[in-house]
Every structure is written in C-alpha cells, then in structure tokens.
Scaffold this motif. Structure first.
Motif, PDB file in Angstrom:
ATOM      1  N   LYS A  47       0.743  -1.284   0.135  1.00 31.63           N
ATOM      2  CA  LYS A  47       0.036  -0.034   0.029  1.00 31.63           C
ATOM      3  C   LYS A  47       0.741   1.170   0.003  1.00 31.63           C
ATOM      4  N   ARG A  48       0.526   2.205  -0.705  1.00 32.12           N
ATOM      5  CA  ARG A  48       1.274   3.469  -0.801  1.00 32.12           C
ATOM      6  C   ARG A  48       0.892   4.230   0.417  1.00 32.12           C
ATOM      7  N   PRO A  49       2.236   4.451   1.102  1.00 36.72           N
ATOM      8  CA  PRO A  49       1.993   5.299   2.162  1.00 36.72           C
ATOM      9  C   PRO A  49       1.628   6.763   2.055  1.00 36.72           C
ATOM     10  N   ASP A  50       1.036   7.544   3.052  1.00 40.19           N
ATOM     11  CA  ASP A  50       0.454   8.675   2.619  1.00 40.19           C
ATOM     12  C   ASP A  50       1.152  10.041   2.548  1.00 40.19           C
ATOM     13  N   THR A  51       2.365   9.779   2.831  1.00 42.40           N
ATOM     14  CA  THR A  51       3.209  11.170   2.727  1.00 42.40           C
ATOM     15  C   THR A  51       4.541  10.869   1.864  1.00 42.40           C
ATOM     16  N   PRO A  52       5.149  11.839   1.185  1.00 41.62           N
ATOM     17  CA  PRO A  52       6.185  11.256   0.105  1.00 41.62           C
ATOM     18  C   PRO A  52       7.428  10.727   1.030  1.00 41.62           C
ATOM     19  N   SER A  53       7.536  11.274   2.123  1.00 37.68           N
ATOM     20  CA  SER A  53       8.804  10.860   3.118  1.00 37.68           C
ATOM     21  C   SER A  53       8.759   9.386   3.242  1.00 37.68           C
ATOM     22  N   LYS A  54       7.498   9.005   3.998  1.00 41.45           N
ATOM     23  CA  LYS A  54       7.242   7.754   4.134  1.00 41.45           C
ATOM     24  C   LYS A  54       7.259   6.677   2.944  1.00 41.45           C
ATOM     25  N   LEU A  55       6.632   7.338   1.830  1.00 44.75           N
ATOM     26  CA  LEU A  55       6.771   6.493   0.702  1.00 44.75           C
ATOM     27  C   LEU A  55       8.181   6.027   0.370  1.00 44.75           C
ATOM     28  N   ALA A  56       9.241   7.186   0.385  1.00 43.23           N
ATOM     29  CA  ALA A  56      10.428   6.873  -0.062  1.00 43.23           C
ATOM     30  C   ALA A  56      11.208   5.921   0.942  1.00 43.23           C
ATOM     31  N   ASP A  57      11.137   6.117   2.394  1.00 43.86           N
ATOM     32  CA  ASP A  57      11.420   5.046   3.189  1.00 43.86           C
ATOM     33  C   ASP A  57      11.044   3.627   3.106  1.00 43.86           C
ATOM     34  N   VAL A  58       9.873   3.578   2.664  1.00 43.88           N
ATOM     35  CA  VAL A  58       9.307   2.121   2.364  1.00 43.88           C
ATOM     36  C   VAL A  58       9.638   1.793   1.158  1.00 43.88           C
ATOM     37  N   TYR A  59       9.994   2.282   0.175  1.00 36.96           N
ATOM     38  CA  TYR A  59      10.555   2.032  -1.143  1.00 36.96           C
ATOM     39  C   TYR A  59      11.983   1.537  -0.968  1.00 36.96           C
ATOM     40  N   PHE A  60      12.727   2.264  -0.428  1.00 35.85           N
ATOM     41  CA  PHE A  60      14.271   2.076  -0.388  1.00 35.85           C
ATOM     42  C   PHE A  60      14.342   1.040   0.593  1.00 35.85           C
ATOM     43  N   ALA A  61      13.545   0.793   1.700  1.00 32.73           N
ATOM     44  CA  ALA A  61      13.733  -0.536   2.375  1.00 32.73           C
ATOM     45  C   ALA A  61      13.289  -1.544   1.835  1.00 32.73           C
ATOM     46  N   ASN A  62      12.692  -1.639   1.042  1.00 28.27           N
ATOM     47  CA  ASN A  62      12.078  -2.740   0.272  1.00 28.27           C
ATOM     48  C   ASN A  62      12.795  -3.070  -1.123  1.00 28.27           C
ATOM     49  N   VAL A  63      13.204  -2.234  -1.808  1.00 30.42           N
ATOM     50  CA  VAL A  63      13.642  -2.580  -3.134  1.00 30.42           C
ATOM     51  C   VAL A  63      15.223  -2.728  -2.958  1.00 30.42           C
ATOM     52  N   PHE A  64      15.662  -3.801  -2.735  1.00 33.85           N
ATOM     53  CA  PHE A  64      17.155  -4.147  -2.101  1.00 33.85           C
ATOM     54  C   PHE A  64      18.149  -3.866  -3.274  1.00 33.85           C
ATOM     55  N   GLU A  65      18.022  -3.989  -4.477  1.00 31.95           N
ATOM     56  CA  GLU A  65      18.816  -3.404  -5.474  1.00 31.95           C
ATOM     57  C   GLU A  65      18.979  -2.338  -5.558  1.00 31.95           C
ATOM     58  N   GLU A  66      18.347  -1.290  -4.823  1.00 35.95           N
ATOM     59  CA  GLU A  66      18.286   0.204  -5.008  1.00 35.95           C
ATOM     60  C   GLU A  66      18.791   0.820  -3.918  1.00 35.95           C
ATOM     61  N   SER A  67      19.265   1.951  -3.832  1.00 43.28           N
ATOM     62  CA  SER A  67      19.645   2.887  -2.586  1.00 43.28           C
ATOM     63  C   SER A  67      19.973   4.222  -2.897  1.00 43.28           C
ATOM     64  N   PHE A  68      19.694   5.022  -1.896  1.00 47.56           N
ATOM     65  CA  PHE A  68      19.973   6.466  -2.090  1.00 47.56           C
ATOM     66  C   PHE A  68      20.258   7.034  -0.857  1.00 47.56           C
ATOM     67  N   ASP A  69      21.648   7.784  -1.193  1.00 51.42           N
ATOM     68  CA  ASP A  69      22.389   8.441  -0.179  1.00 51.42           C
ATOM     69  C   ASP A  69      22.590  10.010  -0.405  1.00 51.42           C
ATOM     70  N   ILE A  70      22.539  10.557   0.564  1.00 48.17           N
ATOM     71  CA  ILE A  70      22.605  12.192   0.590  1.00 48.17           C
ATOM     72  C   ILE A  70      23.925  12.670   1.583  1.00 48.17           C
ATOM     73  N   GLU A  71      24.884  13.102   0.979  1.00 49.79           N
ATOM     74  CA  GLU A  71      26.025  13.399   1.663  1.00 49.79           C
ATOM     75  C   GLU A  71      26.400  15.001   1.489  1.00 49.79           C
ATOM     76  N   GLN A  72      26.784  15.740   2.710  1.00 51.94           N
ATOM     77  CA  GLN A  72      26.795  17.060   2.602  1.00 51.94           C
ATOM     78  C   GLN A  72      28.479  17.197   2.384  1.00 51.94           C
ATOM     79  N   MET A  73      28.596  18.051   1.493  1.00 58.74           N
ATOM     80  CA  MET A  73      30.092  18.346   1.173  1.00 58.74           C
ATOM     81  C   MET A  73      30.262  19.978   1.106  1.00 58.74           C
ATOM     82  N   ALA A  74      31.444  20.342   1.721  1.00 59.46           N
ATOM     83  CA  ALA A  74      31.932  21.567   1.577  1.00 59.46           C
ATOM     84  C   ALA A  74      32.289  22.115   0.116  1.00 59.46           C
ATOM     85  N   VAL A  75      31.841  23.318  -0.124  1.00 54.01           N
ATOM     86  CA  VAL A  75      32.306  23.898  -1.433  1.00 54.01           C
ATOM     87  C   VAL A  75      33.805  24.671  -1.011  1.00 54.01           C
TER      88      VAL A  75
END
Length: 76
Positions: A47-75
């Motif tokens: 079932k699609r979660p009701d918020t975009p953030s929860k949907l992304a959490d569920v998606y990336f927790a369950n689609v094992f061949e995919e991942s998404f990383d965010i890293e802060q970098m200094a310019v």
C-alpha cells in the motif's frame, strides 16, 4: 564562511545517478520523486504510504537492488 552542497546518489541495477543540490531539502525531494515514480511497479503488493517521506522510506527499505544516499560536502 563555508558553503555546502548536498550530493545525492541514486544507485540502481543499471548504475548510479548523481545530482548536486543547494539544500538538503531539495535532495530529499528528488529521493521522494524517484520513489514515487517507481513505487507501484517495484512494490505492487504494498500500500502506498500517505506522505512522500514515508513512501521513500518504504520504497528504499524494500527494493534491495536500489539505494539512495545524501552527503553534505563543503564547497572549496
């Protein structure tokens, strides 16, 4: 004053897509858009979660061949 960017890496079975954003919120928005675009195809039994953030959490927790990383970098 140090400036920062957020580097987002979306890894999937075909390789990786990398984008740079001026804010963490914009990087997280891309994560949510990726998950929303592929959720029904990759997770038809879930079932699609009701918020975009929860949907992304569920998606990336369950689609094992995919991942998404965010890293802060200094310019430099």
């Amino acid at each position: 004053m140090t400036q920062y960017v957020w580097v987002a890496t979306y890894s999937h079975k075909y390789g990786s897509d990398v984008s740079v954003f001026s804010t963490k919120e914009k990087a997280e928005q891309w994560r949510e858009e990726v998950a929303a675009n592929w959720f029904d195809k990759e997770l038809p039994e879930k079932k699609r979660p009701d918020t975009p953030s929860k949907l992304a959490d569920v998606y990336f927790a369950n689609v094992f061949e995919e991942s998404f990383d965010i890293e802060q970098m200094a310019v430099l």
